[in-house]
Design an enzyme around this catalytic site. Structure first.
Site, PDB file in Angstrom:
ATOM      1  N   TYR A  65       1.097  -0.742  -0.539  1.00  0.00           N
ATOM      2  CA  TYR A  65       0.251  -0.222  -0.026  1.00  0.00           C
ATOM      3  C   TYR A  65       1.454   1.411  -0.203  1.00  0.00           C
ATOM      4  CZ  TYR A  65      -4.307  -2.765   1.388  1.00  0.00           C
ATOM      5  OH  TYR A  65      -5.183  -3.687   1.087  1.00  0.00           O
ATOM      6  N   PHE A 222     -14.212  -5.394  -0.485  1.00  0.00           N
ATOM      7  CA  PHE A 222     -15.230  -4.637  -0.896  1.00  0.00           C
ATOM      8  C   PHE A 222     -17.016  -4.747  -0.162  1.00  0.00           C
ATOM      9  CE2 PHE A 222     -12.315  -5.315  -4.472  1.00  0.00           C
ATOM     10  CZ  PHE A 222     -11.878  -3.846  -5.031  1.00  0.00           C
TER      11      PHE A 222
END
Length: 315
Positions: A65, A222
């Site tokens: 990330y 998600f």
């Protein structure tokens, strides 16, 4: 306090869940979007500390990330010492930033898993990471591993167990996992499973139920779907919108609240780079859906994820 301040249970957003045999707030924080604050490191650090102040004790991250930026922010925000104590940091391995910073590529071989854990340790500034997820690339959405990256799960699990035995990681989690892979991994001890899952995409319901039976945390990514092609969005579902209007809340709040009520082993890690949005996510923990609303939501048919459409958008 301003009139529009969101009230949050600062002790335990969303109630109490279990992660790696430790109690955590059921609503944590997914740190990926801190990449958006790359130009304002101080703001990123402040946001993490604000989350901790609001009761968050479960942070999800990865070395890839922001190519180490997100981990370094977490390490500085928590001062190193909090990572193995009051705050559970969960990282993941199995991918790495591609040369030139152009997306991700698989890093599935056992020696790459070890190198990734070592990189996570350096950027977080700790000697041990509480939980590390093995990100498989033979199932779920996203990039696929091939060639020498198509590694058997047993070899990967052996590498993860070795690092746990050496004290580099505290517990092992799994990501983008098949139910067959989960069954193979259960004997080594699994802390959590991260798969794409939401109210409108419940294809892994059997795996959630297995995790519940085995005392494994289910941490959906998600959780509201996505704007990516091929992934159904919870907030576009007419019945979700109708329930939200009836309750006077947003469709996003309904989607997250449904997940919390659907199974007690669900832990949420909604991410954001905005303090106000962070507070709104945590406030979902105080929203209880009534039986009629839950029944209406449960009746929504699950949608299939269009993997071809999703991957085409990533290319």
């Amino acid at each position: 306090m301003t009139d529009d301040t969101i009230t949050i249970d600062r002790e335990c957003p969303g109630g109490v869940g279990e992660l790696a045999r430790l109690e955590v707030a059921r609503i944590g924080f997914g740190a990926m979007q801190l990449e958006r604050l790359h130009g304002d490191r101080a703001a990123a650090i402040d946001l993490v500390r604000h989350a901790i102040d609001l009761g968050v004790d479960h942070l999800d991250t990865a070395e890839f990330y922001g190519d180490g930026f997100v981990n370094s922010v977490l390490g500085e925000a928590l001062g190193g010492g909090g990572l193995g104590g009051a705050v559970q940091v969960v990282s993941k391995v199995g991918a790495e930033v591609a040369p030139g910073g152009r997306g991700l590529r698989p890093a599935q071989r056992p020696e790459q898993l070890r190198a990734s854990v070592e990189a996570n340790l350096r950027s977080l500034g700790v000697e041990r990471i509480p939980v590390v997820n093995l990100r498989r690339m033979d199932a779920g959405i996203g990039i696929r591993a091939d060639g020498d990256q198509a590694v058997g799960i047993d070899d990967q699990l052996a590498a993860m167990v070795a690092m746990r035995d050496e004290g580099m990681i505290g517990a092992i989690g799994l990501s983008s996992m098949t139910i067959e892979g989960l069954r193979r991994a259960l004997p080594i001890g699994v802390a959590c499973v991260q798969n794409a899952y939401s109210l409108v995409a419940r294809g892994d319901e059997d795996m959630l139920e297995l995790c519940l039976a085995e005392g494994v945390a289910w941490v959906p990514y998600f959780p509201l779907g996505s704007a990516f092609a091929g992934l159904p969005k919870v907030t576009d579902e007419p019945e979700v919108i109708s329930v939200a209007e009836a309750l006077g809340v947003t469709p996003s709040e309904v989607g997250l609240a449904w997940l919390l009520q659907h199974a007690p082993n669900v832990l949420l890690i909604p991410g954001t780079a905005d303090a106000r949005h962070l507070e709104a996510n945590l406030a979902v923990g105080s929203l209880t859906l009534d039986a009629e609303s839950v029944a209406r939501l449960d009746a929504i048919p699950t949608r299939e994820v269009d993997l071809a459409a999703f991957r085409a958008q990533q290319d």
